[in-house]
Enzyme design. Structure first.
Site, PDB file in Angstrom:
ATOM      1  N   ARG A  49      51.705   2.432  74.203  1.00 53.73           N
ATOM      2  CA  ARG A  49      50.764   1.508  73.566  1.00 53.73           C
ATOM      3  C   ARG A  49      50.611   0.264  74.439  1.00 53.73           C
ATOM      4  NH1 ARG A  49      53.790  -2.084  73.328  1.00 53.73           N
ATOM      5  NH2 ARG A  49      52.132  -3.489  72.681  1.00 53.73           N
ATOM      6  N   GLY A  50      49.640  -0.603  74.030  1.00 58.03           N
ATOM      7  CA  GLY A  50      49.293  -1.736  74.878  1.00 58.03           C
ATOM      8  C   GLY A  50      48.127  -1.281  75.755  1.00 58.03           C
ATOM      9  N   ALA A  51      47.079  -2.117  75.825  1.00 58.78           N
ATOM     10  CA  ALA A  51      45.832  -1.672  76.459  1.00 58.78           C
ATOM     11  C   ALA A  51      46.028  -1.123  77.887  1.00 58.78           C
ATOM     12  CB  ALA A  51      44.825  -2.814  76.436  1.00 58.78           C
ATOM     13  N   ARG A  90      42.126   5.988  70.524  1.00 57.17           N
ATOM     14  CA  ARG A  90      42.159   4.607  70.017  1.00 57.17           C
ATOM     15  C   ARG A  90      40.882   3.899  70.495  1.00 57.17           C
ATOM     16  NH1 ARG A  90      47.542   1.333  70.252  1.00 57.17           N
ATOM     17  NH2 ARG A  90      46.652   0.558  68.308  1.00 57.17           N
ATOM     18  N   GLN A 200      55.800  -4.743  66.715  1.00 57.46           N
ATOM     19  CA  GLN A 200      55.888  -4.702  68.182  1.00 57.46           C
ATOM     20  C   GLN A 200      56.630  -5.922  68.726  1.00 57.46           C
ATOM     21  OE1 GLN A 200      53.177  -3.967  66.420  1.00 57.46           O
ATOM     22  NE2 GLN A 200      51.844  -2.503  67.442  1.00 57.46           N
ATOM     23  N   ASP A 241      42.996  -6.673  74.043  1.00 59.12           N
ATOM     24  CA  ASP A 241      42.587  -5.267  74.074  1.00 59.12           C
ATOM     25  C   ASP A 241      41.162  -5.090  74.576  1.00 59.12           C
ATOM     26  OD1 ASP A 241      44.909  -5.257  72.002  1.00 59.12           O
ATOM     27  OD2 ASP A 241      44.619  -3.206  72.703  1.00 59.12           O
ATOM     28  N   ASN A 251      42.427  -8.578  69.874  1.00 58.94           N
ATOM     29  CA  ASN A 251      43.861  -8.359  70.107  1.00 58.94           C
ATOM     30  C   ASN A 251      44.512  -8.015  68.768  1.00 58.94           C
ATOM     31  OD1 ASN A 251      46.164  -8.307  71.877  1.00 58.94           O
ATOM     32  ND2 ASN A 251      46.848 -10.187  70.892  1.00 58.94           N
ATOM     33  N   LYS A 252      45.805  -7.775  68.822  1.00 58.88           N
ATOM     34  CA  LYS A 252      46.574  -7.351  67.644  1.00 58.88           C
ATOM     35  C   LYS A 252      46.271  -8.207  66.416  1.00 58.88           C
ATOM     36  CE  LYS A 252      48.705  -4.577  67.313  1.00 58.88           C
ATOM     37  NZ  LYS A 252      48.067  -3.357  66.740  1.00 58.88           N
TER      38      LYS A 252
HETATM   39  O1  MRU Z   1      48.518  -1.504  68.748  1.00 60.84           O
HETATM   40  P1  MRU Z   1      49.097  -1.910  70.065  1.00 60.84           P
HETATM   41  O2  MRU Z   1      50.579  -2.100  70.031  1.00 60.84           O
HETATM   42  O3  MRU Z   1      48.652  -1.007  71.193  1.00 60.84           O
HETATM   43  O4  MRU Z   1      48.451  -3.337  70.349  1.00 60.84           O
HETATM   44  C1  MRU Z   1      48.746  -3.976  71.570  1.00 60.84           C
HETATM   45  C2  MRU Z   1      48.135  -5.316  71.685  1.00 60.84           C
HETATM   46  O5  MRU Z   1      47.407  -5.773  70.829  1.00 60.84           O
HETATM   47  C3  MRU Z   1      48.390  -6.041  72.973  1.00 60.84           C
HETATM   48  O6  MRU Z   1      48.423  -7.426  72.760  1.00 60.84           O
HETATM   49  C4  MRU Z   1      47.257  -5.713  73.983  1.00 60.84           C
HETATM   50  O7  MRU Z   1      47.051  -4.342  74.070  1.00 60.84           O
HETATM   51  C5  MRU Z   1      47.577  -6.249  75.331  1.00 60.84           C
HETATM   52  S1  MRU Z   1      48.962  -5.433  76.084  1.00 60.84           S
HETATM   53  C6  MRU Z   1      49.182  -6.096  77.623  1.00 60.84           C
END
Ligand code: MRU
Length: 353
Positions: A49-51, A90, A200, A241, A251-252
């Site tokens: 996970r994470g963009a 996603r 997270q 994201d 973002n999250k």
């Molecule tokens: O749902 P997730 O855990 O994939 O969400 C991740 C985030 O929102 C991060 O802040 C974003 O992807 C940047 S990661 C460098």
């Protein structure tokens, strides 16, 4: 890859291995994927996970698609089919689509690509995926270099979700900036939002900061306002994201609320992301697709119910922070300041030249 850089993604003996982030911090287990369906499943379940990490994992997923394709299927067809499978996992992180589009371009740019056999196509894509992984780490190191000067000795900085090595090919974006600031003596402490519903922050960011020996304190998401009111937060920095052409940033879930709080308390609010997270085809935040996940993630923690079993729940995975609340966007190409429409267009043009 520089030896001191930890990556949650590795290619070993013809398979993609992912550090299973659903098991952290209790266990460090690597998932072995030999088929793109397994990569798609890992992305959907947030095992990876994470963009930026999703983008790199998907690139290797394309390679697995070619290696496991039925005999006789032309590589371009396999690639299109695999990209559809991975692209549907996603919707919000634009790095996923960015990587899949580039994978298609790589194959198309191979001389006589129509005649390329499956093994040759897979070898070309694997070399590209490995390059993408190295480039993401290089981008993150640059983001860290550009961003560390935003902070001063003694700063206590709040972050949300996880944006470290685990969320990228290595080093991290917002957490990379905090790491660089700490190395430069410009950071006292990181406030780590636990980041409900999937935690997270408490599961992953705290795990990373422990390993890096960077001082931190874990807080419930709801504590940010009180800490800001006490003057205990000098800045907020988070990852992204998708950044729209006008600077609105997804973002999250919870990020937008933090940005509103930061504005109210006069605390600067920063995003950190590589240019690959900017989507010039999305004019503003209103057009960013927001993933909605299962209500079960809100009704339970690690499978244990925390609400009546059928409690109606809404589970938006991301929110959008309007550009006007953002003090700066730290990228691998430098620190962008408002007006973001112009700053983004300039940075992307410079990259293309
Ligand atoms: O749902 P997730 O855990 O994939 O969400 C991740 C985030 O929102 C991060 O802040 C974003 O992807 C940047 S990661 C460098």
């Amino acid at each position: 890859m520089p030896p001191e850089i930890f990556s949650p993604i590795r290619w070993r003996d013809g398979a993609l291995e992912l550090l299973d982030q659903t098991r952290l911090p209790q266990a460090e287990e690597w998932l072995r994927c030999t088929r793109p369906e397994q990569v798609a499943d890992a992305i959907r379940r947030l095992a990876v996970r994470g963009a930026p990490a999703i983008g790199v994992a998907a690139a290797y997923g394309l390679v697995l698609g070619l290696l496991s394709a039925p005999d006789g299927e032309p590589p371009a067809e396999t690639l299109a089919r695999t990209a559809r499978l991975l692209g549907e996992t996603r919707p919000t992180a634009v790095n996923l689509r960015w990587a899949l589009d580039r994978g298609r371009d790589v194959l198309a740019s191979q001389a006589e690509s129509a005649a390329l056999d499956r093994e040759a196509a897979a070898a070309a894509l694997l070399a590209w995926a490995e390059r993408l992984q190295r480039e993401d780490i290089a981008s993150n190191l640059k983001i860290g270099e550009h961003g560390r000067s935003l902070f001063a000795p003694g700063d206590r900085v709040l972050t949300h979700c996880n944006t470290g090595a685990l969320a990228t090919a290595g080093y991290g974006t917002a957490l990379g900036v905090l790491r660089a600031a700490h190395d430069a003596g410009r950071l006292e402490l990181v406030w780590v939002d636990e980041t409900r519903p999937l935690l997270q922050g408490s599961r992953l960011t705290a795990w990373e900061l422990e390993r890096l020996r960077i001082p931190y304190r874990l807080i419930p998401d709801a504590a940010a306002a009180a800490l800001m009111a006490r003057g205990d937060v000098q800045a907020v920095i988070v990852g992204a994201d998708r950044i729209a052409a006008n600077g609105d940033t997804a973002n999250k879930i919870g990020t937008y609320g933090l940005a509103v709080l930061a504005r109210h308390h006069g605390v600067p609010f920063y995003f950190a992301a590589p240019l690959s997270t900017i989507d010039p085809a999305t004019p503003s935040g209103a057009e960013i697709p927001i993933e909605e996940r299962s209500p079960d993630e809100v009704r339970s923690v690690f499978g244990a119910p925390i609400a009546p079993p059928d409690a109606p729940a809404t589970n938006l995975a991301f929110d959008v922070t309007p550009a006007e609340l953002i003090a700066a966007i730290v990228t691998d190409a430098g620190v962008l300041r408002p007006p973001y429409g112009e700053a983004i267009a300039r940075a992307l043009k410079k990259q293309a030249d």
